[in-house]
Design a protein around this motif. Sequence first.
Motif, short mmCIF file in Angstrom:
data_model
loop_
_atom_site.label_atom_id
_atom_site.label_comp_id
_atom_site.label_asym_id
_atom_site.label_seq_id
_atom_site.Cartn_x
_atom_site.Cartn_y
_atom_site.Cartn_z
N ARG A 97 66.98 -13.28 -18.13
CA ARG A 97 66.46 -12.33 -19.12
C ARG A 97 65.56 -11.28 -18.50
N LEU A 98 65.13 -11.49 -17.25
CA LEU A 98 64.22 -10.54 -16.62
C LEU A 98 64.97 -9.28 -16.21
N SER A 99 64.28 -8.16 -16.28
CA SER A 99 64.88 -6.90 -15.86
C SER A 99 64.82 -6.78 -14.33
N PRO A 100 65.61 -5.89 -13.73
CA PRO A 100 65.50 -5.69 -12.29
C PRO A 100 64.09 -5.33 -11.83
N ALA A 101 63.37 -4.57 -12.65
CA ALA A 101 62.00 -4.23 -12.28
C ALA A 101 61.12 -5.48 -12.24
N SER A 339 60.02 7.73 -15.82
CA SER A 339 59.12 7.81 -14.66
C SER A 339 58.95 6.43 -14.07
N TYR A 340 58.96 6.34 -12.76
CA TYR A 340 58.66 5.08 -12.10
C TYR A 340 57.16 4.82 -12.18
N PRO A 341 56.74 3.55 -12.29
CA PRO A 341 55.30 3.26 -12.33
C PRO A 341 54.58 3.84 -11.12
N GLY A 342 53.53 4.61 -11.38
CA GLY A 342 52.73 5.19 -10.31
C GLY A 342 53.29 6.47 -9.72
#
Length: 547
Positions: A97-101, A339-342
């Motif tokens: 269930r986890l996303s790739p991120a 947007s990617y985090p950061g």
Amino acid sequence: MLPWLARRRRSLLAALLLACCTVAAGVGLLSVAGWFLTAAFLAGAKLAFDLFAPSALVRGLAMARIALRYAERVTGHGATLDLLADMRTAVFGAIMRLSPAQLAGYRDGDLVARLAGDIDALDTLYLLVIVPALTALALGGGFSLITGAWLPPAGWLVLAAMLVAACVVPYCLARAAGASGRRAQEAASAARAFVHEAVQAHADLAAFAAEPRADARFGDAVRSLANARDSVAAAGSAGQFAQQLIMGGCLAGLLWLGLDAFRAGALDGAVWAGLVLGLLALFEVLGPLMRGAARLGTAAAAGARVSALLHEPPAVADEPEVRALPPHGALQASGLEYSYPGAARPVLAGLDLRVGPGERVGIVGESGCGKSTLLALLMRIHDPSAGAISYGGVPIRLAAQRELHARCTLLSQHSPVFMGTLRSNLLLGDPQADEARLWQALQQARLADFVRSLDHGLDTWVGEAGRLLSVGQARRLCLARAILAPAAVWLLDEPTAGLDEQAQQAFFGDLGRAAAGRTVVLATHARLPAGAVDRVLRLEGGRLHSC
């Protein structure tokens, strides 16, 4: 662990009952044997003493103890293995269930360590803590009643000794070994993760002559693990020592109290001997408990890691009320931002895209421009920061992910070939596909002739990660698997990466025929031959432009 323990309560209770019966048979065996030998000695040459009934009882209890021990081991270990299988299934479901991120936030091998090593550590709780503790309390209470019937002060002494040995000492032992157990489990997990990383990066370690540093890091991890386990073992030894002290004190008290009763004629000598030997058998159940209590810190650390994984919410979840997707329709994105985090600026900024049913669209652009991100958003692997995506007029955010993934399939340079046979890999696309459909898919992917040339055909073993296939053959096998899937939309992310120019052009040349009737969104760096797609768009500055 309560939900899993409750689910397997019948088999676990059966194992507990058998454990109690086994210990009871052992206590009865030594008690009867002690009474029998002492009574026979005291009887001397008296002809009135019955030798046959006690000897038969001794043999019966001995055989019962062996049979019960075997049944208890089979039942207990079977129930524990079922329990661990239930937990692994739940943990694997949580990982899926986890996303790739979210997956990227874990070290390589860490999830494998949680799925394997951490859950293995939890079998300590039932086999070495719950069963011995409950057995000791149940049999200790029963034996104290029997002892108290002949010698009341000794009955209270046995009960107090069992309560201290089965409750107080294990609690103190678990508290004392808790920190060492947590360090041991963390060190074991780190060592497993490091092995996984080293195997994955072995070629780079060899190319840069970094093996000595890798060896040194692994040696440090193993030494840390060994030190922590030594501390746990020392705590277990201290528990065994405490057990022996308690047993010795209780035994001395029973001998002292029995001596006064024997002198006063209130206690028969044979019964006294039987109680003493029965007490020795009773304390045998505490050995596993002391070892288990010392490992409770390890089990607690493992349980915390497993629990954290089970309770991590998925980054992308279905809405409470979902809408059905049509079998076919246009795939449309409007005003997409992401947007990617950061990151200082968004990778996608106001992107619009419409792909009609059965249309093939190529997307080109520089590395890092967001092509893979766009495909991930279309599959709803991530949700966009702004904007909307719809399929057949239905926003994919309002659709069930299972249904969306049935409509869309993703084929990328990282699409895996699983360890197994060609057949098992193909059946992932459609488990119900018959032999004819498998060969048809291989024919469309231009892999049928190669498979026919193999001795075992579809049942040929492909090795781990498909290492027995060439890169091009592995890519075409993944394409055949996608052909078998009922998806109406293909999202292709650099499917020809790693192939030479001739193989790339052959792949694109076959794409139109293999994807007949399907919607295709193809992101690539490669040169697209004429006719491979209907139109080509360039992704630049976060938006799509016509080429």
